[in-house]
Enzyme design. Sequence first.
Site, PDB file in Angstrom:
ATOM      1  N   VAL A   1       1.009  -4.142   4.049  1.00  0.00           N
ATOM      2  CA  VAL A   1       1.168  -5.591   4.515  1.00  0.00           C
ATOM      3  C   VAL A   1       2.281  -5.733   5.011  1.00  0.00           C
ATOM      4  O   VAL A   1       2.629  -6.649   5.778  1.00  0.00           O
ATOM      5  CB  VAL A   1      -0.628  -5.854   4.306  1.00  0.00           C
ATOM      6  CG1 VAL A   1      -1.367  -5.361   4.636  1.00  0.00           C
ATOM      7  CG2 VAL A   1      -0.036  -6.290   2.776  1.00  0.00           C
TER       8      VAL A   1
ATOM      9  N   SER B   1       1.269  -1.681   0.174  1.00  0.00           N
ATOM     10  CA  SER B   1       0.065   0.185   0.194  1.00  0.00           C
ATOM     11  C   SER B   1       0.804   1.124  -0.217  1.00  0.00           C
ATOM     12  O   SER B   1       0.348   2.607  -0.350  1.00  0.00           O
ATOM     13  CB  SER B   1      -1.115  -0.340   1.561  1.00  0.00           C
ATOM     14  OG  SER B   1      -1.980  -0.958   0.703  1.00  0.00           O
TER      15      SER B   1
ATOM     16  N   TYR C   1      -4.142   3.898   7.826  1.00  0.00           N
ATOM     17  CA  TYR C   1      -5.927   3.568   8.356  1.00  0.00           C
ATOM     18  C   TYR C   1      -6.826   4.017   8.938  1.00  0.00           C
ATOM     19  O   TYR C   1      -6.824   4.933   9.173  1.00  0.00           O
ATOM     20  CB  TYR C   1      -5.209   2.056   7.286  1.00  0.00           C
ATOM     21  CG  TYR C   1      -4.777   1.149   6.465  1.00  0.00           C
ATOM     22  CD1 TYR C   1      -5.641   0.987   5.554  1.00  0.00           C
ATOM     23  CD2 TYR C   1      -3.269   0.716   6.650  1.00  0.00           C
ATOM     24  CE1 TYR C   1      -5.267   1.127   4.125  1.00  0.00           C
ATOM     25  CE2 TYR C   1      -2.858   0.548   5.944  1.00  0.00           C
ATOM     26  CZ  TYR C   1      -3.609   0.539   4.291  1.00  0.00           C
ATOM     27  OH  TYR C   1      -2.783   0.516   3.829  1.00  0.00           O
TER      28      TYR C   1
ATOM     29  N   LYS D   1       0.643   3.765  -2.776  1.00  0.00           N
ATOM     30  CA  LYS D   1      -0.786   3.720  -3.448  1.00  0.00           C
ATOM     31  C   LYS D   1      -0.447   6.061  -2.919  1.00  0.00           C
ATOM     32  O   LYS D   1      -1.165   6.738  -3.754  1.00  0.00           O
ATOM     33  CB  LYS D   1      -1.660   4.048  -2.123  1.00  0.00           C
ATOM     34  CG  LYS D   1      -2.456   2.488  -2.214  1.00  0.00           C
ATOM     35  CD  LYS D   1      -3.409   2.034  -1.358  1.00  0.00           C
ATOM     36  CE  LYS D   1      -3.244   0.743  -1.168  1.00  0.00           C
ATOM     37  NZ  LYS D   1      -4.073   0.220  -0.142  1.00  0.00           N
TER      38      LYS D   1
ATOM     39  N   TYR E   1      -2.663  -2.048 -10.781  1.00  0.00           N
ATOM     40  CA  TYR E   1      -2.853  -2.260  -8.779  1.00  0.00           C
ATOM     41  C   TYR E   1      -2.378  -3.093  -8.362  1.00  0.00           C
ATOM     42  O   TYR E   1      -1.182  -2.998  -7.293  1.00  0.00           O
ATOM     43  CB  TYR E   1      -4.458  -2.212  -8.454  1.00  0.00           C
ATOM     44  CG  TYR E   1      -4.425  -2.401  -7.224  1.00  0.00           C
ATOM     45  CD1 TYR E   1      -4.030  -1.299  -6.119  1.00  0.00           C
ATOM     46  CD2 TYR E   1      -4.453  -3.110  -6.239  1.00  0.00           C
ATOM     47  CE1 TYR E   1      -4.112  -1.489  -4.739  1.00  0.00           C
ATOM     48  CE2 TYR E   1      -4.887  -3.678  -4.982  1.00  0.00           C
ATOM     49  CZ  TYR E   1      -4.644  -2.325  -3.973  1.00  0.00           C
ATOM     50  OH  TYR E   1      -4.549  -3.071  -2.545  1.00  0.00           O
TER      51      TYR E   1
HETATM   52  O1  DON Z   1      -4.743  -4.545  -2.223  1.00  0.00           O
HETATM   53  C1  DON Z   1      -4.328  -5.448  -0.945  1.00  0.00           C
HETATM   54  O2  DON Z   1      -4.338  -6.527   0.196  1.00  0.00           O
HETATM   55  C2  DON Z   1      -2.634  -5.646  -1.244  1.00  0.00           C
HETATM   56  N1  DON Z   1      -1.902  -5.422  -2.082  1.00  0.00           N
HETATM   57  C3  DON Z   1      -2.061  -3.990  -0.539  1.00  0.00           C
HETATM   58  C4  DON Z   1      -2.641  -3.829   1.178  1.00  0.00           C
HETATM   59  C5  DON Z   1      -1.746  -3.244   2.079  1.00  0.00           C
HETATM   60  O3  DON Z   1      -0.663  -2.843   2.136  1.00  0.00           O
HETATM   61  C6  DON Z   1      -3.000  -2.684   3.161  1.00  0.00           C
HETATM   62  N2  DON Z   1      -1.970  -2.230   3.935  1.00  0.00           N
HETATM   63  N3  DON Z   1      -2.089  -2.378   4.938  1.00  0.00           N
END
Ligand code: DON
Length: 320
Positions: free
Chosen positions: A260, A65, A242, A68, A190
Amino acid sequence: MDKHELQHVIEDLYEKYAPVSDGAVATYIPELGKANPEDFGICLVSADGRIFETGNCDQSFTIQSISKPFTFGMAIDELGHDRVFQRVSVEPSGEPFNSIQLESGTNRPFNPMVNAGAISVTALLHSKNGNQTFEHILSRLSGAAGRQLELDECVYRSESSTGHRNRAIAHLLLNFGMVHDEAEEALDVYFKQCSILVTCRDLAMMAATLSNMGRNPVTDQHVFDHRCVKDVLSIMFTCGMYDYSGHWAYRVGVPAKSGVSGGVMAVVNRQMGVATYSPRLDKYGNSVRGVSTCSDLAARLGLHAFDLMNSGSSFLDTVL
Ligand code: DON
């Protein structure tokens, strides 16, 4: 030569937080579960390009993320505010990052830091750049990092084959006309942007590029216009961590973004970029050691935007 004060500080933080083993490595994307939970890196890059680092700052992991804010900045830069704000709002959602919820009335995603908003932003970039979109994103993120970044094919495939929730979000957006007909292609971009490999040092350099008004402090490449940097930092400040974003703004007080796989990137405006890497996450999806390290660092150095030690606008200093 004497060790720099900042080097002392990060080594001290490393010693303090390395024993913390709370939290769990993300496994919802199976490939992410292979990370070494003990890895821990802290890196600072000043807005004039000096690097201070300790721990595992060479270990590669996927950006997730933390891509983003950069794609949001690109969209503002390349398509303009009006088109971007037709497709995504700028309001904290108070919901988890993968929430399937849109703003009532407009059907826009709440903000570009939750998955729905990020997919909408990537679809906008795709509407402009077509099948070159991923290469284009990779090139601009590489500019911010100051070196050529690469895709982790295994994480990308893992992400794509298990990303049913993101697929549902993309189709919900398609239903409401928030993404164009090539929603699947945009979603694929994405998944790829989340699977770009970085190190803790790369993230600190990318943060330093934002802190330096969009110019990489080492290569001197002008990667982002300063106007979109302002937009990016505002969204990171309000939505970057978040449903912990309010707590983060209160405790740490600088724009930040987590991912993540365990990265946290924070920006001290006009001063430096900060990054940590530690894969064990808390219930919000933020790195446990990352949150503690950044909170502690902000307190020790007076980094909070409203800290007594932060004297504020140098422009006002000169005119008042
Ligand atoms: O969309 C997703 O599930 C992941 N590729 C990215 C999510 C992410 O890093 C959210 N983070 N805390």
